[in-house]
Design a protein around this motif. Structure first.
Motif, PDB file in Angstrom:
ATOM      1  N   GLY A 134      -0.522 -36.355 -51.221  1.00  0.00           N
ATOM      2  CA  GLY A 134       0.099 -35.471 -52.206  1.00  0.00           C
ATOM      3  C   GLY A 134      -0.413 -34.042 -52.114  1.00  0.00           C
ATOM      4  O   GLY A 134      -1.565 -33.801 -51.796  1.00  0.00           O
ATOM      5  N   GLY A 135       0.486 -33.097 -52.404  1.00  0.00           N
ATOM      6  CA  GLY A 135       0.142 -31.681 -52.336  1.00  0.00           C
ATOM      7  C   GLY A 135       0.291 -31.066 -50.969  1.00  0.00           C
ATOM      8  O   GLY A 135       0.072 -29.854 -50.799  1.00  0.00           O
ATOM      9  N   ALA A 136       0.694 -31.855 -49.969  1.00  0.00           N
ATOM     10  CA  ALA A 136       0.792 -31.340 -48.599  1.00  0.00           C
ATOM     11  C   ALA A 136       1.859 -30.264 -48.473  1.00  0.00           C
ATOM     12  O   ALA A 136       1.689 -29.308 -47.715  1.00  0.00           O
ATOM     13  CB  ALA A 136       1.082 -32.484 -47.623  1.00  0.00           C
ATOM     14  N   HIS A 137       2.958 -30.400 -49.224  1.00  0.00           N
ATOM     15  CA  HIS A 137       4.037 -29.412 -49.087  1.00  0.00           C
ATOM     16  C   HIS A 137       3.593 -28.039 -49.565  1.00  0.00           C
ATOM     17  O   HIS A 137       3.907 -27.018 -48.937  1.00  0.00           O
ATOM     18  CB  HIS A 137       5.273 -29.869 -49.872  1.00  0.00           C
ATOM     19  N   GLU A 138       2.869 -27.995 -50.666  1.00  0.00           N
ATOM     20  CA  GLU A 138       2.388 -26.701 -51.161  1.00  0.00           C
ATOM     21  C   GLU A 138       1.425 -26.052 -50.161  1.00  0.00           C
ATOM     22  O   GLU A 138       1.474 -24.845 -49.914  1.00  0.00           O
ATOM     23  CB  GLU A 138       1.697 -26.877 -52.512  1.00  0.00           C
ATOM     24  N   THR A 139       0.549 -26.864 -49.587  1.00  0.00           N
ATOM     25  CA  THR A 139      -0.376 -26.332 -48.581  1.00  0.00           C
ATOM     26  C   THR A 139       0.371 -25.852 -47.350  1.00  0.00           C
ATOM     27  O   THR A 139       0.092 -24.768 -46.818  1.00  0.00           O
ATOM     28  CB  THR A 139      -1.398 -27.416 -48.179  1.00  0.00           C
ATOM     29  N   LEU A 140       1.345 -26.642 -46.900  1.00  0.00           N
ATOM     30  CA  LEU A 140       2.109 -26.275 -45.707  1.00  0.00           C
ATOM     31  C   LEU A 140       2.845 -24.958 -45.908  1.00  0.00           C
ATOM     32  O   LEU A 140       2.779 -24.065 -45.057  1.00  0.00           O
ATOM     33  CB  LEU A 140       3.105 -27.391 -45.373  1.00  0.00           C
ATOM     34  N   THR A 141       3.541 -24.801 -47.022  1.00  0.00           N
ATOM     35  CA  THR A 141       4.302 -23.566 -47.257  1.00  0.00           C
ATOM     36  C   THR A 141       3.362 -22.378 -47.468  1.00  0.00           C
ATOM     37  O   THR A 141       3.659 -21.263 -47.025  1.00  0.00           O
ATOM     38  CB  THR A 141       5.229 -23.723 -48.468  1.00  0.00           C
ATOM     39  N   GLY A 142       2.227 -22.616 -48.129  1.00  0.00           N
ATOM     40  CA  GLY A 142       1.274 -21.521 -48.331  1.00  0.00           C
ATOM     41  C   GLY A 142       0.703 -21.017 -47.028  1.00  0.00           C
ATOM     42  O   GLY A 142       0.664 -19.803 -46.776  1.00  0.00           O
ATOM     43  N   TYR A 143       0.290 -21.930 -46.160  1.00  0.00           N
ATOM     44  CA  TYR A 143      -0.271 -21.527 -44.871  1.00  0.00           C
ATOM     45  C   TYR A 143       0.802 -20.966 -43.943  1.00  0.00           C
ATOM     46  O   TYR A 143       0.524 -20.064 -43.140  1.00  0.00           O
ATOM     47  CB  TYR A 143      -0.994 -22.700 -44.212  1.00  0.00           C
ATOM     48  N   ALA A 144       2.032 -21.480 -44.030  1.00  0.00           N
ATOM     49  CA  ALA A 144       3.104 -20.944 -43.198  1.00  0.00           C
ATOM     50  C   ALA A 144       3.391 -19.490 -43.554  1.00  0.00           C
ATOM     51  O   ALA A 144       3.594 -18.640 -42.670  1.00  0.00           O
ATOM     52  CB  ALA A 144       4.372 -21.787 -43.358  1.00  0.00           C
ATOM     53  N   THR A 145       3.402 -19.182 -44.842  1.00  0.00           N
ATOM     54  CA  THR A 145       3.607 -17.793 -45.272  1.00  0.00           C
ATOM     55  C   THR A 145       2.416 -16.927 -44.884  1.00  0.00           C
ATOM     56  O   THR A 145       2.581 -15.832 -44.323  1.00  0.00           O
ATOM     57  CB  THR A 145       3.822 -17.729 -46.797  1.00  0.00           C
ATOM     58  N   ALA A 146       1.214 -17.415 -45.152  1.00  0.00           N
ATOM     59  CA  ALA A 146       0.008 -16.642 -44.844  1.00  0.00           C
ATOM     60  C   ALA A 146      -0.097 -16.356 -43.351  1.00  0.00           C
ATOM     61  O   ALA A 146      -0.454 -15.240 -42.940  1.00  0.00           O
ATOM     62  CB  ALA A 146      -1.230 -17.399 -45.315  1.00  0.00           C
ATOM     63  N   GLY A 147       0.222 -17.345 -42.523  1.00  0.00           N
ATOM     64  CA  GLY A 147       0.131 -17.150 -41.080  1.00  0.00           C
ATOM     65  C   GLY A 147       1.117 -16.124 -40.562  1.00  0.00           C
ATOM     66  O   GLY A 147       0.769 -15.273 -39.733  1.00  0.00           O
ATOM     67  N   ALA A 148       2.356 -16.177 -41.053  1.00  0.00           N
ATOM     68  CA  ALA A 148       3.379 -15.239 -40.580  1.00  0.00           C
ATOM     69  C   ALA A 148       3.036 -13.804 -40.970  1.00  0.00           C
ATOM     70  O   ALA A 148       3.171 -12.879 -40.158  1.00  0.00           O
ATOM     71  CB  ALA A 148       4.746 -15.627 -41.132  1.00  0.00           C
ATOM     72  N   VAL A 149       2.584 -13.597 -42.215  1.00  0.00           N
ATOM     73  CA  VAL A 149       2.270 -12.226 -42.631  1.00  0.00           C
ATOM     74  C   VAL A 149       1.036 -11.707 -41.906  1.00  0.00           C
ATOM     75  O   VAL A 149       0.918 -10.495 -41.644  1.00  0.00           O
ATOM     76  CB  VAL A 149       2.110 -12.120 -44.164  1.00  0.00           C
ATOM     77  N   ALA A 150       0.101 -12.597 -41.570  1.00  0.00           N
ATOM     78  CA  ALA A 150      -1.078 -12.170 -40.815  1.00  0.00           C
ATOM     79  C   ALA A 150      -0.686 -11.708 -39.413  1.00  0.00           C
ATOM     80  O   ALA A 150      -1.210 -10.704 -38.906  1.00  0.00           O
ATOM     81  CB  ALA A 150      -2.093 -13.306 -40.737  1.00  0.00           C
ATOM     82  N   VAL A 151       0.234 -12.421 -38.778  1.00  0.00           N
ATOM     83  CA  VAL A 151       0.705 -12.017 -37.453  1.00  0.00           C
ATOM     84  C   VAL A 151       1.364 -10.648 -37.511  1.00  0.00           C
ATOM     85  O   VAL A 151       1.104  -9.771 -36.674  1.00  0.00           O
ATOM     86  CB  VAL A 151       1.683 -13.063 -36.887  1.00  0.00           C
ATOM     87  N   VAL A 152       2.240 -10.425 -38.499  1.00  0.00           N
ATOM     88  CA  VAL A 152       2.915  -9.126 -38.635  1.00  0.00           C
ATOM     89  C   VAL A 152       1.901  -8.026 -38.914  1.00  0.00           C
ATOM     90  O   VAL A 152       2.002  -6.912 -38.377  1.00  0.00           O
ATOM     91  CB  VAL A 152       3.978  -9.180 -39.753  1.00  0.00           C
ATOM     92  N   SER A 153       0.898  -8.327 -39.736  1.00  0.00           N
ATOM     93  CA  SER A 153      -0.150  -7.346 -40.035  1.00  0.00           C
ATOM     94  C   SER A 153      -0.873  -6.904 -38.768  1.00  0.00           C
ATOM     95  O   SER A 153      -1.116  -5.701 -38.551  1.00  0.00           O
ATOM     96  CB  SER A 153      -1.147  -7.950 -41.032  1.00  0.00           C
ATOM     97  N   GLY A 154      -1.215  -7.854 -37.916  1.00  0.00           N
ATOM     98  CA  GLY A 154      -1.884  -7.511 -36.666  1.00  0.00           C
ATOM     99  C   GLY A 154      -1.001  -6.725 -35.733  1.00  0.00           C
ATOM    100  O   GLY A 154      -1.442  -5.754 -35.096  1.00  0.00           O
ATOM    101  N   ALA A 155       0.272  -7.105 -35.640  1.00  0.00           N
ATOM    102  CA  ALA A 155       1.206  -6.401 -34.759  1.00  0.00           C
ATOM    103  C   ALA A 155       1.412  -4.963 -35.218  1.00  0.00           C
ATOM    104  O   ALA A 155       1.481  -4.035 -34.397  1.00  0.00           O
ATOM    105  CB  ALA A 155       2.538  -7.140 -34.712  1.00  0.00           C
ATOM    106  N   LEU A 156       1.499  -4.752 -36.537  1.00  0.00           N
ATOM    107  CA  LEU A 156       1.697  -3.387 -37.053  1.00  0.00           C
ATOM    108  C   LEU A 156       0.458  -2.535 -36.823  1.00  0.00           C
ATOM    109  O   LEU A 156       0.559  -1.343 -36.511  1.00  0.00           O
ATOM    110  CB  LEU A 156       2.040  -3.441 -38.538  1.00  0.00           C
TER     111      LEU A 156
END
Length: 357
Positions: A210-232
């Motif tokens: 239980g709670g895996a979906h919230e963790t998955l979506t949280g890390y998916a968002t955090a990972g994508a914005v971190a990649v964009v932050s580094g690229a910028l």
């Protein structure tokens, strides 16, 4: 507020930066693009040997026990160097599996940390939310639905698949061979797939805790914005060097007021995204209730102001910014790609509105 990284995060940042500086040269990236290979396997192994793949995994599966902030540190360096490896989907899936997997499911992480496997996650669908369903049938679950833009699905050993189970959303560990995979285009050339789940049957042991979906979506968002932050960050560094040395009317471009104002706008967009990224991942690491809200703000910045800043970087380079033999286009493509994976600015505004309400 103090947004400085602590000692362990700084050491990890230096480790990743040094590795990618050595390994991700322009010549090597160009050779990889010509090869047609899905990712740079030698670089992936080098990341494993350096401890980057296991850094945020628990010690009992061969990791270093670090958390969400360090997770973002690694992916920010991946974005800053546009490293052609399946780090985003793999690290998101690994973090979710580590937090909510059973003992058998977590057993996969030891091989992953050693660089012997790739993981992925299927968080996008043709419409908003999760429409894919999971129906219990004896000792199995039957999955039905469609997932889109699944990174490195064909190369992955397993894919994390969210599916509705009545009022709740569960996450299932599914082998790619069970899904009908169709290639989809990406701005970066990264392998993406449409995954058809029509009557896919998996064992009850495929369901995460239980709670895996919230963790998955949280890390998916955090990972994508971190990649964009580094690229910028990398695009701004490249553009700043260009306007300091490129001359027009026998004067460096940086001496023109209009150019100064535009490069200042890029810096502001970068700093705003950075603040939102670090604030969001710190809250994610601490398990705070407002983590999703702050990450949605970061995602909006990645999809709207940050993309506008990339356009400005290209504009300040003139025609050179569109030249595929010049590195700027890769940062732009990576930003567009991950903004697309986030669902775009309008989707993030909807998310922010729903969370605030």
């Amino acid at each position: 507020m103090d947004f400085d990284l602590d000692e362990s995060a700084r050491e990890l940042q230096d480790l990743a930066d040094g590795l990618f500086d050595r390994e991700v040269t322009t010549e090597r990236v160009e050779a990889h693009e010509r090869s047609g290979a899905p990712y740079d396997t030698a670089l992936w192994r080098a990341m494993a040997q350096a401890g980057l793949l296991g850094a945020c995994l628990p010690e009992d599966v061969g990791g270093a026990g670090l958390g969400a902030v360090e997770f973002a540190v690694i992916l920010r360096q991946v974005g800053a160097h546009v490293a052609p490896v399946p780090a985003y989907g793999s690290l998101v899936a690994a973090a979710t599996l580590a937090a909510h997997g059973t003992a058998d499911q977590r057993g996969r992480l030891a091989g992953f940390a050693a660089g012997g496997s790739v993981l992925s996650m299927a968080v996008r669908e043709p419409g908003p939310g999760v429409a894919t369903t999971a129906r219990r049938d004896g000792d199995t679950y039957v999955l039905d639905g469609i997932k889109t833009f699944v990174p490195y699905a064909e190369q992955a050993d397993a894919v994390l698949v969210p599916a509705r189970m009545g009022e709740e959303t569960g996450v299932f560990l599914v082998e790619p061979g069970r899904m009908a995979l169709t290639p989809q285009p990406s701005a970066t050339g990264e392998p993406l797939s449409r995954a058809g789940l029509e009557g896919v049957r998996v064992g009850a042991d495929a369901l995460l805790g239980g709670g895996a979906h919230e963790t998955l979506t949280g890390y998916a968002t955090a990972g994508a914005v971190a990649v964009v932050s580094g690229a910028l960050d990398a695009a701004l560094t490249l553009t700043t060097a260009h306007v300091k040395t490129r001359e027009q009317f026998e004067r460096p471009l940086a001496e023109f007021q209009a150019v100064t104002m535009q490069i200042g706008d890029v810096y502001i967009a970068k700093r705003a995204l950075d603040v939102a990224v670090w604030a969001g991942v710190w809250r994610l690491a601490e398990g705070l209730d407002d983590a999703a809200e702050v990450l949605a703000v970061a995602a909006y910045n990645a999809c709207e102001p940050a993309l506008a800043a990339f356009y400005t970087c290209q504009h300040l380079h003139g025609g050179l910014g569109l030249d595929v033999t010049y590195p700027l286009h890769r940062y732009f493509a990576w930003a567009k790609h991950h903004a697309h994976l986030l669902g775009g600015a309008e989707a993030q505004l909807d998310a922010i509105g729903a969370l605030v309400a």
